[in-house]
Design a protein around this motif. Structure first.
Motif, short mmCIF file in Angstrom:
data_model
loop_
_atom_site.label_atom_id
_atom_site.label_comp_id
_atom_site.label_asym_id
_atom_site.label_seq_id
_atom_site.Cartn_x
_atom_site.Cartn_y
_atom_site.Cartn_z
N ILE A 98 -102.01 -53.92 50.14
CA ILE A 98 -100.98 -54.86 49.69
C ILE A 98 -100.29 -55.49 50.90
O ILE A 98 -100.00 -56.69 50.91
N ASN A 103 -96.30 -56.39 41.10
CA ASN A 103 -95.90 -56.58 39.72
C ASN A 103 -96.99 -57.20 38.86
O ASN A 103 -97.09 -56.92 37.66
N ASN A 104 -97.81 -58.07 39.44
CA ASN A 104 -98.83 -58.78 38.68
C ASN A 104 -100.21 -58.15 38.75
O ASN A 104 -101.05 -58.42 37.89
N TYR A 105 -100.44 -57.33 39.77
CA TYR A 105 -101.73 -56.67 39.91
C TYR A 105 -101.52 -55.19 40.19
O TYR A 105 -101.81 -54.69 41.28
N PRO A 106 -100.98 -54.46 39.21
CA PRO A 106 -100.66 -53.04 39.42
C PRO A 106 -101.89 -52.20 39.74
O PRO A 106 -101.75 -51.12 40.33
N SER A 107 -103.07 -52.67 39.37
CA SER A 107 -104.29 -51.90 39.65
C SER A 107 -104.54 -51.77 41.15
O SER A 107 -105.25 -50.86 41.59
N LEU A 108 -103.94 -52.67 41.96
CA LEU A 108 -104.13 -52.60 43.41
C LEU A 108 -103.26 -51.52 44.04
O LEU A 108 -103.47 -51.16 45.21
N TRP A 138 -94.64 -59.61 44.26
CA TRP A 138 -95.40 -60.36 43.26
C TRP A 138 -96.77 -59.72 43.03
O TRP A 138 -97.22 -59.59 41.88
N ILE A 139 -97.43 -59.30 44.09
CA ILE A 139 -98.75 -58.67 43.95
C ILE A 139 -98.63 -57.34 43.20
O ILE A 139 -99.41 -57.04 42.30
N LYS A 183 -90.11 -52.97 43.49
CA LYS A 183 -90.73 -53.39 42.24
C LYS A 183 -89.69 -53.56 41.14
O LYS A 183 -89.64 -54.56 40.44
#
Length: 345
Positions: free
Chosen positions: A133, A122-127, A119-120, A340
């Motif tokens: 993560i 997919n929703n926060y690709p900048s990380l 989820w992280i 992903k």
């Protein structure tokens, strides 16, 4: 040479799995959703690891809670004392509650870790997909698993603590524990605790547990995955490598959060200590627990049982991570690199 042999072995294993005789099992496994496979793998890994270190866990709890006859003894002497007075089964007292707790706990912990991670990403690709993560997903997964299974941990602690209720012969003249009722099992613990204080009583000590599990779970996954990233490709599936990475991950995470575990244990068994063994006030929160223990019992009490925890955390976390990875392979869970795309699909 080694890599080609490893590749050939993998091919042979794959061919064996695809044989008609095993086709029904393969089809059944393949029909399971990924999160169900992760639940099964995590639950099995947790049960296996917890049972392997149950005797050390029992002694650790007795040392943490300052049980008469144990708080001043070493690991080996404590194990001998338990064997003498309670036999082999005494080493596993409370393990039923522990396994009953660890199966859903580990299943939720590993599964939600994978789901939070996807989820992280997919929703926060900048990380990115780096170790940060794993830290975030591991922490969130640890908190989720604790909230869902904490009453079982409370029952396990109370059952493991009541050594003086069942054996009066450890030391002559000790009778302060005998005024307390002996719990006859997990259901009896739940009933007694609920009658004592309702639902909130089943979560006594959950504060320090959450404060401790969030960094511990995050650090554990962070260190384990980070160490694995630095392992050469040809050794990625080595059992020894996984055991080593898991052991280091457990040692690192446990050292930083152990005092919170001591506070949690003492909060869990306060109702069994009407005189509070020396007049210590009842802890109303994590910070008060820490300061009270330091003031009345000394700062060393915050690390009581840490040596035995090192002895148990090495096999526990190492076996847990290794069994989880092996179970994921057996259940044909997609590789991490595909997480992903699988989640997006």
């Amino acid at each position: 040479m080694g890599s080609s042999q490893g590749s050939a072995l993998s091919t042979n294993v794959a061919e064996f799995v695809e044989k008609p005789s095993a086709r029904g099992e393969v089809l059944f496994v393949d029909c399971l959703p990924t999160y169900v496979k992760e639940l099964i793998a995590g639950g099995a890994a947790g049960a296996f690891a917890k049972t392997a270190i149950a005797p050390l866990e029992r002694v650790k709890i007795l040392m943490q809670t300052r049980t008469e006859g144990f708080h001043s003894q070493g690991v080996f002497q404590s194990l001998k004392r338990l064997l003498k007075h309670e036999g082999i089964l005494g080493l596993y007292k409370g393990n039923g509650a522990s396994v009953l707790r660890i199966v859903p706990y580990a299943a939720l912990h590993f599964m939600t870790y994978e789901q939070y991670r996807c989820w992280i990403i997919n929703n926060y690709p900048s990380l990115g997909t780096g170790p940060s993560i794993d830290l975030l997903a591991g922490s969130a997964a640890g908190g989720t698993a604790v909230l869902c299974t904490y009453p079982l941990d409370l029952a396990r602690t109370k059952l493991a603590y009541q050594v003086m209720d069942t054996k009066a012969s450890f030391r002559n003249g000790i009778h302060s524990y005998h005024a307390q009722p002996v719990y006859n099992g997990i259901k009896d613990v739940f009933r007694s605790v609920y009658m004592e204080g309702g639902i909130l009583a089943l979560y006594r000590g959950v504060g320090p547990t959450l404060i401790g599990i969030l960094p511990y779970a995050g650090l554990k996954f962070y260190v384990y995955e980070e160490l694995k990233r630095h392992v050469p490709e040809e050794h990625q599936k080595s059992i020894i490598m996984r055991l080593s990475c898991g052991a280091l991950a457990g040692l690192f995470g446990q050292t930083f959060t152990y005092p919170l575990d001591v506070v949690r244990r003492q909060m869990q068994i306060q109702s069994l200590q009407p005189s509070n063994q020396g007049g210590d006030p009842r802890y109303r929160g994590t910070f008060q627990g820490l300061t009270t223990i330091i003031r009345n019992q000394g700062w060393r009490q915050l690390f009581a049982g840490l040596s035995i925890n090192y002895l148990k955390i090495v096999p526990s976390v190492a076996i847990g991570f290794t069994a989880y990875d092996v179970m994921k392979s057996w259940l044909r869970v997609p590789p991490r690199q595909k997480s992903k795309s699988v989640s997006a699909a």
